[in-house]
Motif scaffolding. Structure first.
Motif, short mmCIF file in Angstrom:
data_model
loop_
_atom_site.label_atom_id
_atom_site.label_comp_id
_atom_site.label_asym_id
_atom_site.label_seq_id
_atom_site.Cartn_x
_atom_site.Cartn_y
_atom_site.Cartn_z
N ALA A 119 7.21 -14.79 -13.83
CA ALA A 119 8.40 -15.00 -13.02
C ALA A 119 8.50 -13.96 -11.91
N LEU A 120 8.06 -12.74 -12.18
CA LEU A 120 8.11 -11.66 -11.19
C LEU A 120 7.06 -11.81 -10.08
N LYS A 121 5.92 -12.35 -10.42
CA LYS A 121 4.76 -12.32 -9.53
C LYS A 121 5.01 -12.89 -8.13
N PRO A 122 5.55 -14.09 -7.97
CA PRO A 122 5.67 -14.65 -6.61
C PRO A 122 6.56 -13.79 -5.69
N LEU A 123 7.73 -13.41 -6.18
CA LEU A 123 8.61 -12.60 -5.34
C LEU A 123 8.07 -11.18 -5.18
N GLY A 124 7.42 -10.68 -6.20
CA GLY A 124 6.80 -9.36 -6.10
C GLY A 124 5.73 -9.33 -5.02
N GLN A 125 4.90 -10.35 -4.98
CA GLN A 125 3.85 -10.43 -3.95
C GLN A 125 4.46 -10.54 -2.56
N LYS A 126 5.52 -11.32 -2.46
CA LYS A 126 6.21 -11.46 -1.17
C LYS A 126 6.78 -10.12 -0.72
N ARG A 127 7.37 -9.38 -1.66
CA ARG A 127 7.96 -8.08 -1.35
C ARG A 127 6.88 -7.09 -0.89
N ILE A 128 5.74 -7.10 -1.57
CA ILE A 128 4.63 -6.21 -1.20
C ILE A 128 4.18 -6.49 0.23
N LYS A 129 4.06 -7.77 0.58
CA LYS A 129 3.65 -8.13 1.95
C LYS A 129 4.70 -7.70 2.97
N LEU A 130 5.97 -7.90 2.65
CA LEU A 130 7.03 -7.50 3.57
C LEU A 130 7.08 -5.98 3.76
N LEU A 131 6.86 -5.23 2.70
CA LEU A 131 6.84 -3.77 2.82
C LEU A 131 5.68 -3.31 3.71
N ALA A 132 4.54 -3.98 3.61
CA ALA A 132 3.41 -3.65 4.47
C ALA A 132 3.75 -3.95 5.93
N GLN A 133 4.41 -5.08 6.17
CA GLN A 133 4.83 -5.42 7.53
C GLN A 133 5.84 -4.41 8.05
N LEU A 134 6.76 -4.00 7.20
CA LEU A 134 7.76 -3.02 7.60
C LEU A 134 7.09 -1.71 8.00
N GLU A 135 6.11 -1.29 7.27
CA GLU A 135 5.39 -0.05 7.59
C GLU A 135 4.72 -0.16 8.97
N GLU A 136 4.13 -1.31 9.26
CA GLU A 136 3.51 -1.52 10.59
C GLU A 136 4.56 -1.45 11.69
N ILE A 137 5.68 -2.09 11.47
CA ILE A 137 6.76 -2.10 12.46
C ILE A 137 7.29 -0.68 12.67
N GLU A 138 7.47 0.06 11.59
CA GLU A 138 7.99 1.41 11.71
C GLU A 138 7.05 2.32 12.48
N GLN A 139 5.74 2.10 12.35
CA GLN A 139 4.79 2.90 13.12
C GLN A 139 4.99 2.69 14.63
N GLU A 140 5.29 1.47 15.02
CA GLU A 140 5.56 1.17 16.43
C GLU A 140 6.95 1.65 16.85
N LEU A 141 7.89 1.59 15.92
CA LEU A 141 9.28 1.92 16.21
C LEU A 141 9.53 3.42 16.32
N ARG A 142 8.80 4.22 15.56
CA ARG A 142 9.03 5.66 15.54
C ARG A 142 9.05 6.30 16.93
N PRO A 143 8.03 6.09 17.75
CA PRO A 143 8.07 6.73 19.07
C PRO A 143 9.20 6.19 19.96
N LEU A 144 9.54 4.93 19.77
CA LEU A 144 10.63 4.35 20.56
C LEU A 144 11.97 4.96 20.16
N VAL A 145 12.16 5.17 18.87
CA VAL A 145 13.39 5.81 18.40
C VAL A 145 13.43 7.25 18.89
N ALA A 146 12.31 7.95 18.80
CA ALA A 146 12.27 9.34 19.28
C ALA A 146 12.61 9.41 20.76
#
Length: 94
Positions: A35-62
């Motif tokens: 029961a955990l696996k499908p949403l867990g996998q989705k969450r893992i992918k979203l966290l990876a996407q968030l990390e990519e976005i934050e790398q681009e966002l950091r200098p813009l925020v600064a």
């Protein structure tokens, strides 16, 4: 096997499968993991996407902090917490 439970307050009959009580602890754990696996996998992918976005966002925020955009406004535009924006802007200064 199916049992029949009667809701005395409302006169409703509710059917319940007994097979849940027949499963071993290992089977119940396996069901919980499945029961955990499908949403867990989705969450893992979203966290990876968030990390990519934050790398681009950091200098813009600064840069926004350097240009004196209020932390509250940065938060409204990006959902980056003021303390995080402060931290990112200090990292950029170094």
């Amino acid at each position: 096997m199916t049992t029949l439970t009667v809701d005395v307050m409302h006169g409703d009959a509710v059917s319940q499968a007994d097979d849940m009580t027949q499963k071993s602890p290992a089977e119940l754990r396996a069901d919980a993991e499945a029961a955990l696996k499908p949403l867990g996998q989705k969450r893992i992918k979203l966290l990876a996407q968030l990390e990519e976005i934050e790398q681009e966002l950091r200098p813009l925020v600064a840069e926004a902090v350097r240009m004196e955009v209020p932390y509250r406004r940065i938060n409204e535009l990006t959902a980056v917490a003021p303390n995080t924006a402060r931290s990112w802007s200090k990292t950029k200064e170094k």
